[in-house]
Design an enzyme around this catalytic site. Structure first.
Site, short mmCIF file in Angstrom:
data_model
loop_
_atom_site.label_atom_id
_atom_site.label_comp_id
_atom_site.label_asym_id
_atom_site.label_seq_id
_atom_site.Cartn_x
_atom_site.Cartn_y
_atom_site.Cartn_z
N ARG A 10 0.85 -1.19 0.00
CA ARG A 10 0.00 0.00 0.00
C ARG A 10 0.89 1.24 0.00
O ARG A 10 0.61 2.22 -0.68
CB ARG A 10 -0.93 -0.03 1.21
CG ARG A 10 -2.22 -0.78 0.97
CD ARG A 10 -2.02 -2.22 0.47
NE ARG A 10 -3.27 -2.92 0.29
CZ ARG A 10 -3.90 -3.62 1.24
NH1 ARG A 10 -3.35 -3.75 2.44
NH2 ARG A 10 -5.04 -4.21 0.98
N ASP A 44 0.14 -7.03 -3.31
CA ASP A 44 -1.25 -6.68 -3.02
C ASP A 44 -1.81 -5.90 -4.21
O ASP A 44 -1.10 -5.68 -5.21
CB ASP A 44 -1.38 -5.89 -1.72
CG ASP A 44 -2.71 -6.16 -1.02
OD1 ASP A 44 -3.75 -6.01 -1.67
OD2 ASP A 44 -2.70 -6.53 0.17
N HIS A 87 -6.70 -9.91 -3.91
CA HIS A 87 -5.69 -8.87 -3.70
C HIS A 87 -4.60 -8.92 -4.77
O HIS A 87 -3.42 -8.73 -4.49
CB HIS A 87 -5.06 -9.02 -2.30
CG HIS A 87 -5.95 -8.54 -1.20
ND1 HIS A 87 -5.99 -7.23 -0.79
CD2 HIS A 87 -6.86 -9.19 -0.44
CE1 HIS A 87 -6.89 -7.10 0.19
NE2 HIS A 87 -7.43 -8.27 0.42
N ASP A 93 -7.14 -14.13 1.62
CA ASP A 93 -8.21 -13.37 2.27
C ASP A 93 -9.04 -12.57 1.28
O ASP A 93 -8.60 -12.30 0.17
CB ASP A 93 -7.60 -12.40 3.31
CG ASP A 93 -6.68 -11.38 2.65
OD1 ASP A 93 -5.81 -11.81 1.88
OD2 ASP A 93 -6.84 -10.18 2.89
N GLU A 94 -10.24 -12.23 1.74
CA GLU A 94 -11.12 -11.26 1.08
C GLU A 94 -11.24 -11.47 -0.43
O GLU A 94 -11.02 -10.54 -1.21
CB GLU A 94 -10.62 -9.82 1.35
CG GLU A 94 -10.62 -9.49 2.83
CD GLU A 94 -10.18 -8.06 3.12
OE1 GLU A 94 -10.82 -7.41 3.93
OE2 GLU A 94 -9.17 -7.60 2.54
N TRP A 102 -7.27 -13.72 11.65
CA TRP A 102 -7.28 -12.25 11.75
C TRP A 102 -8.65 -11.69 12.04
O TRP A 102 -8.80 -10.66 12.65
CB TRP A 102 -6.69 -11.62 10.49
CG TRP A 102 -7.52 -11.69 9.24
CD1 TRP A 102 -7.62 -12.74 8.39
CD2 TRP A 102 -8.34 -10.66 8.69
NE1 TRP A 102 -8.45 -12.44 7.34
CE2 TRP A 102 -8.91 -11.15 7.49
CE3 TRP A 102 -8.65 -9.35 9.08
CZ2 TRP A 102 -9.78 -10.42 6.70
CZ3 TRP A 102 -9.51 -8.61 8.27
CH2 TRP A 102 -10.07 -9.14 7.10
N TYR A 107 -4.09 -5.49 15.45
CA TYR A 107 -3.89 -4.68 14.24
C TYR A 107 -3.28 -3.34 14.65
O TYR A 107 -3.95 -2.51 15.23
CB TYR A 107 -5.22 -4.52 13.47
CG TYR A 107 -5.36 -5.63 12.45
CD1 TYR A 107 -4.88 -6.89 12.75
CD2 TYR A 107 -5.92 -5.42 11.20
CE1 TYR A 107 -4.94 -7.92 11.82
CE2 TYR A 107 -5.99 -6.44 10.27
CZ TYR A 107 -5.50 -7.69 10.59
OH TYR A 107 -5.57 -8.70 9.67
N TRP A 167 -0.84 -2.91 8.37
CA TRP A 167 -1.32 -2.58 7.02
C TRP A 167 -1.09 -1.10 6.83
O TRP A 167 -1.28 -0.31 7.76
CB TRP A 167 -2.80 -2.94 6.90
CG TRP A 167 -3.05 -4.37 7.17
CD1 TRP A 167 -3.52 -4.92 8.33
CD2 TRP A 167 -2.79 -5.47 6.30
NE1 TRP A 167 -3.58 -6.29 8.22
CE2 TRP A 167 -3.14 -6.65 6.99
CE3 TRP A 167 -2.31 -5.58 5.00
CZ2 TRP A 167 -3.02 -7.92 6.41
CZ3 TRP A 167 -2.18 -6.84 4.43
CH2 TRP A 167 -2.54 -7.99 5.14
N THR A 168 -0.71 -0.72 5.61
CA THR A 168 -0.20 0.65 5.49
C THR A 168 -1.02 1.55 4.57
O THR A 168 -0.49 2.49 3.99
CB THR A 168 1.27 0.61 5.00
OG1 THR A 168 1.33 -0.13 3.78
CG2 THR A 168 2.17 -0.04 6.02
C1 TNX Z 1 -7.93 -6.48 5.90
S1 TNX Z 1 -6.14 -8.53 7.29
C2 TNX Z 1 -6.96 -6.98 5.07
C3 TNX Z 1 -5.94 -6.06 4.50
C4 TNX Z 1 -6.23 -4.64 4.86
C5 TNX Z 1 -6.63 -4.57 6.32
C6 TNX Z 1 -6.82 -3.19 6.86
C7 TNX Z 1 -6.28 -9.08 5.90
C8 TNX Z 1 -5.93 -10.46 5.76
N1 TNX Z 1 -6.74 -8.32 4.89
O1 TNX Z 1 -5.84 -6.26 3.12
O2 TNX Z 1 -5.10 -3.89 4.63
O3 TNX Z 1 -7.82 -5.28 6.50
O4 TNX Z 1 -6.87 -3.20 8.28
#
Ligand code: TNX
Length: 765
Positions: free
Chosen positions: A162, A191, A266, A331-332, A398, A423, A473-474
């Site tokens: 980031r 990312d 990501h 993730d995500e 997390w 975090y 996380w930045t």
């Molecule tokens: C979630 S923690 C994310 C990151 C973001 C962060 C911001 C995680 C596995 N994924 O991509 O930077 O939240 O707090």
């Protein structure tokens, strides 16, 4: 009696010579301070078996540190009147990373089973010495230490995607970890907003994916998307040579680097470089920040050449990094593109998979197989549990601890990194007086109190918890100074939480030892947070009466408070015991150290006394389990919310808030109100309107008034009291309906998605 007097007399000189107190962080398993000091000077030599290369390296590490802070050159293995000795032994009680440290006026002896233990013994010695070059005598207090860690994974993460951080700063970060015996550096290298590791086979990953249009001066979520032709001047990456150098640097300090290559989500930067990696295969520009409109960030799972690509990337990563673990993210993952992709759907049908979660699981399992074939272990974020966990995966939990608990119960190894409190991109002190952060609130004390073993895993599953890690996380962290600030001093609290046995942990002692580290940071010009000078106000009910207890995290501090709305001063009431609350009032509190007020602004908490306090509330739509405030009756507890999200607010996700209160008996009432919060960036918006109704029987309700919202939708933060005033009437039941928005407004990063409603209290008079 005589005997006691005798001991007192001989003991007295020991205390009056003002021997330096030993302040080691993390607190060792056992430490006994003895009389006297060892002085490191030109009459000191190093002693170790020169045939052992690892000891020679360790000795070099020691002598270069001493040289750095004093200019003294320590010779090796020649006779001098005093010596520092490093010995490898077989001492079972200290394990792989432990050490024994024995300091007397004539020698310092560090004994350990491995080089790692020797290094940790040295770090303990370094903490008793000056932090920078001075003319001070290098005086190490005499002591006997036995020490070893509670957990084997003591991690710190850094997101260099980031925002990019130079190789020199990465080394400084590793140095900080090492000083406090942290042993894993989780390097988040890829990312959406940047690919930071050179991959020889795919040069565009860095020539394209590491650079973006520079929007650094704008806040992450507000950055405009890039337009074709704009110069891409922000970014950077690490060459494989630089990475090798950093790995070596970390190794000398006993820090293992776990690289993370994010997949299948990501991945927008990789897709910008090689568009064939996405389902749509559409070209896209590197992202500048948090605006994901029309951006692909997920790899196509139905395209076999995507696997070939990622495996080739992983092969280079595995060749570079000796780490046992390779982090693959996971993730995500937004699975919408898979739902609309013929290739992904064909694969799903071919494999007989139920849904897209199983496709994700297929992806991760296939990657794990590859990593295992290279004799490494795969680790990923807790989403890798979805659709079925890969057979040997280690899980990084997390989203709270639940993923970690589930994985441990399935006999998988786990690293705990729950958002609260680990975090470190979250605030550590009053957001009103801190540099802008992503949100949240994780104070030093919360980190200190963290125990990586949750209750649910006690009695058999503890062994699956490898340890814990804090993540940085930045998105909001653009400079090295800001990284230091967010990490310090919280990393020291984490270091003690993962190293020191529970029986030796002590907050007051930690806070006292921390003061020495603060001085060191100051001398070394390292940026750090001076503390959370926000008094913590905790309401509590004792014997049916409401009280407010006040707390401070600050070492040797006092709390002053008022209940008349005025800003507290040093002349205000000093807090000694819980404050009784028996009328509507606002309590304000500040923290003082040595008679000086340290809080930039007072912490405040409002309380109301009205006809609804303590009465039962029934909700038509459920309250979010994440925003329960202090329980189901939070809307009638007399405690008001503040702009600080999460505290004393009840959250409703995307649905209307419909609350019915039973006053228990008919009451004469003339006003009803509800307090609501808007926090634009956190997707919390004012309701469209609030309707107030009353009833005698709880079935037939009569509307008394509807109040429309008048807070603009682009207002960042606001609290509004929706109030109905009417001519006095008798009623037993009250119904309040707060109408949710139809969707987040135009231009909001979550445009069209459901908004939250946050409410703190319903007041009836
Ligand atoms: C979630 S923690 C994310 C990151 C973001 C962060 C911001 C995680 C596995 N994924 O991509 O930077 O939240 O707090």
């Amino acid at each position: 009696m005589k005997r006691i007097l005798f001991y007192l007399l001989i003991a007295l000189p020991l205390f009056t010579t003002a021997q330096q107190k030993i302040n080691i962080i993390p607190q060792p398993v056992s430490l006994q301070q003895n009389e006297g000091d060892f002085i490191i000077d030109n009459n000191t030599s190093l002693q170790y078996n020169p045939a052992d290369k690892s000891l020679q390296d360790a000795a070099n590490f020691f002598s270069s540190y001493i040289n750095h802070i004093s200019g003294i050159e320590l010779p090796s293995n020649i006779h001098k009147s005093k010596f520092v000795e490093f010995r490898l032994s077989k001492t079972t009680e200290i394990g792989d990373e432990g050490y024994l440290l024995n300091v007397s006026p004539s020698s310092i002896i560090i004994t350990a089973n491995t080089r790692a233990g020797i290094i940790y013994g040295m770090q303990s010695v370094f903490q008793t010495l000056p932090a920078i070059r001075t003319n001070a005598v290098l005086q190490v207090p005499c002591m006997q230490v036995k020490d070893y860690p509670r957990f084997k994974w003591r991690g710190m993460h850094l997101d260099v995607c980031r925002h990019f951080f130079s190789p020199d700063f990465v080394k400084e970060y590793i140095d900080l970890l090492a000083s406090y015996k942290m042993n894993v550096f989780h390097w988040h290298l890829t990312d959406d907003q940047g690919w930071r590791i050179e991959i020889k086979k795919y040069p565009k990953l860095t020539s394209v994916g590491a650079w973006r249009v520079d929007e650094t001066s704008k806040i992450w979520g507000d950055r405009p998307q890039a337009v074709a032709g704009e110069p891409e001047t922000y970014g950077g990456y690490y060459t494989q040579q630089q990475i090798k150098d950093i790995i070596q640097y970390a190794k000398e300090r006993n820090v293992t680097i776990v690289p993370e290559i994010e997949m299948p989500g990501h991945s927008a930067a990789a897709i910008a470089a090689y568009p064939f990696l996405s389902c749509s295969q559409k070209p896209q520009l590197p992202m500048t920040g948090g605006n994901y409109k029309d951006v692909s960030s997920v790899l196509c799972v139905g395209n076999d050449s995507v696997f070939t690509f990622m495996e080739n990337v992983l092969s280079e990563v595995i060749n570079l990094f000796p780490s046992e673990y390779i982090h693959i993210g996971g993730d995500e993952v937004d699975k919408t593109s898979w739902k609309n992709c013929p290739k992904c759907q064909a694969l799903k049908t071919k494999l007989g998979l139920k849904d897209e979660e199983e496709l994700q699981s297929y992806f991760i399992k296939r990657i794990e197989k590859f990593i295992v074939s290279k004799h490494r272990k795969m680790i990923g974020w807790d989403e890798i549990l979805e659709g079925g966990l890969a057979p040997e995966a280690t899980v990084m939990s997390w989203r709270g601890e639940s993923g970690g608990i589930a994985a441990a119960k399935m006999h998988h190894d786990v690293v705990m990194t729950p958002g609260t409190p680990l975090y470190f991109d979250h605030y550590q002190a009053n957001p009103a007086s801190e540099p802008l952060a992503i949100g949240g609130f994780n104070t030093l004390k919360m980190v200190y109190d963290y125990n990586p073993i949750p209750q649910q895993l006690q009695g058999g599953y503890e062994k699956y918890i490898l340890g814990a890690q804090a993540n940085l996380w930045t998105e909001y962290i653009t400079t090295p100074e800001y990284v230091e600030y967010m990490v310090l001093p919280r990393m020291l609290a984490l270091a003690e939480a993962v190293w020191t046995p529970l029986s030796e942990k002590n907050w007051d002692s930690f806070n006292e030892r921390l003061q020495t580290q603060f001085k060191d940071f100051g001398q070394r010009s390292i940026n750090y947070c001076k503390g959370n000078f926000r008094a913590d106000i905790k309401p509590s009910i004792q014997n049916g009466k409401l009280f407010a207890s006040l707390f401070s995290e600050i070492y040797q501090s006092e709390i002053y408070y008022t209940t008349n709305g005025e800003t507290p001063t040093i002349q205000s009431e000093k807090y000694t015991a819980p404050v009784p609350i028996d009328s509507t009032l606002t309590l304000k509190a500040v923290i003082a150290v040595d008679g000086e007020i340290m809080s930039k602004m007072p912490a405040q908490q409002s309380f109301v006394m009205d006809k609804a306090v303590g009465k039962n509330v029934v909700y038509t739509n459920p309250v979010s389990p994440y925003y329960m405030a202090d329980g189901p009756n939070s809307l009638t507890d007399g405690v008001r919310g503040t702009v600080n999200v999460g505290k004393y607010w009840h959250g409703f996700a995307g649905k209307d808030l419909i609350a019915t209160i039973d006053l228990g008996q008919e009451e004469n009432i003339h006003t009803i109100s509800i307090g609501c919060l808007q926090h634009y960036r956190d997707w919390i918006m004012m309701p469209q309107w609030v309707k107030f109704e009353i009833s005698d029987d709880g079935k037939n309700f009569t509307e008394v008034q509807t109040i429309n919202n008048d807070i603009p939708q682009n207002e960042m933060t606001a609290i509004k009291e929706f109030t109905a005033n009417f001519s006095a009437r008798n009623a037993r039941y009250i119904r309040v309906t707060a109408k949710a928005l139809d969707g987040l407004p135009k231009g909001h990063p979550g445009e069209g998605q459901p908004a939250w409603i946050f409410a703190d209290e319903i007041v009836v008079n």
